[in-house]
Enzyme design. Structure first.
Site, short mmCIF file in Angstrom:
data_model
loop_
_atom_site.label_atom_id
_atom_site.label_comp_id
_atom_site.label_asym_id
_atom_site.label_seq_id
_atom_site.Cartn_x
_atom_site.Cartn_y
_atom_site.Cartn_z
N PRO A 5 0.81 -1.23 0.00
CG PRO A 5 -0.99 -1.60 1.45
CD PRO A 5 0.31 -2.20 1.00
CB CYS A 6 1.15 3.85 -2.52
SG CYS A 6 -0.50 4.32 -3.10
CD GLN A 7 -3.56 3.50 0.22
OE1 GLN A 7 -2.59 2.77 0.44
NE2 GLN A 7 -4.67 3.06 -0.35
CG HIS B 50 5.13 5.13 1.94
ND1 HIS B 50 5.76 5.21 3.16
CD2 HIS B 50 4.71 3.83 1.83
CE1 HIS B 50 5.74 4.02 3.76
NE2 HIS B 50 5.10 3.18 2.97
#
Length: 267
Positions: free
Chosen positions: A68-70, A72
């Site tokens: 998951p990128c949220q 960063h």
């Protein structure tokens, strides 16, 4: 390969095109799992990466995933390791259990500066601590012919001690098939050109996105937001295919060294 955080199968589609075989998929989103089930009906599939032990899918050579990128993303609060959505630890836990020859991870450009660079540094320390060297590069989708930038960090890890200080993976991009897949995107600055690309890209999904000359009008796109969301989160298959072919080349050229290093160093 074992596909973690599979989404709609961007890594999977690209790796399949490179001649690799999917041994298993893990994806939490129900709609994305439906897409995976349609295109990989015979592949074992689990829902929650936190419940994966690592031995459910047999022998694994490669683990891939866009965790998951949220935590960063430059568009978010960037809470990093304090964000409950941070699942790098689960990715790494499965790597420790499986000990694959190759690791391919993807995330947003902001990963490199998350927590002032400390988060990415912790990823490198984690991998080094169990016997892996790593290379990384920011690859934009536009480099592979897409009509948008979409910069993403791709990290490739492999057993330590086989290359010295030199990079073996990201040492040139002359073989990238630019514009090979998106030959219909002339005039990409217009809404029409972008919409053609969106429709072509979404052909992997079940159903079609309604068409109009311009985005942002009442054309039914809002009813397809689940599809647009999954496209937005997906790894670009053309990038995954290029990575897969590079891995195949290196395996073929250095198979004894990779296997021996894997058996003695990783752990």
């Amino acid at each position: 390969y074992l596909s973690l955080f599979s989404g709609i199968g961007g890594f999977d589609l690209g790796f399949d095109r490179a001649g690799m075989v999917c041994a298993g998929q893990v994806e939490f989103d129900e709609k994305a799992r439906a897409v995976l089930a349609k295109h990989w009906p015979d592949v074992p599939r689990l829902n929650d990466v936190r419940e994966v032990n690592g031995d459910e899918f047999g022998s694994i050579d490669l683990i891939c995933g866009g965790f998951p990128c949220q935590p960063h993303s430059l568009a978010g609060k960037r809470r990093g390791s304090d964000d409950e959505r941070d699942l790098w630890g689960e990715f790494f836990r499965i790597v420790c259990a499986v000990k694959p020859r190759w690791i391919v991870a993807e995330n947003v450009f902001g990963l490199l500066s998350s927590e002032n660079g400390r988060f990415f540094g912790s990823i490198l320390r984690d991998l080094a601590g169990i016997g892996y060297d790593a290379e990384w590069e920011v690859l934009p989708a536009s480099l592979f012919g897409a009509p948008h930038k979409r910069e993403r960090v791709f990290l490739i890890a492999y057993p330590s001690g086989i290359t010295g200080e030199r990079r073996i993976f990201f040492n040139g991009f002359d073989d990238i098939p630019r514009n090979k897949q998106w030959s219909t995107t002339k005039g990409i600055k217009s809404g029409r050109g972008w919409k053609r690309w969106l429709i072509e890209a979404s052909s992997h999904l079940d159903g079609e996105i309604s068409q109009s000359d311009f985005l942002g009008v009442d054309d039914g796109v809002s009813e397809e937001m689940d599809r647009i969301k999954t496209l937005g989160n997906a790894v670009v298959p053309q990038i995954a295919e290029w990575i897969g072919r590079r891995i195949n080349e290196l395996d073929a050229a250095q198979a004894p060294e990779f296997v021996n290093a894997h058996n003695t160093e990783v752990g």
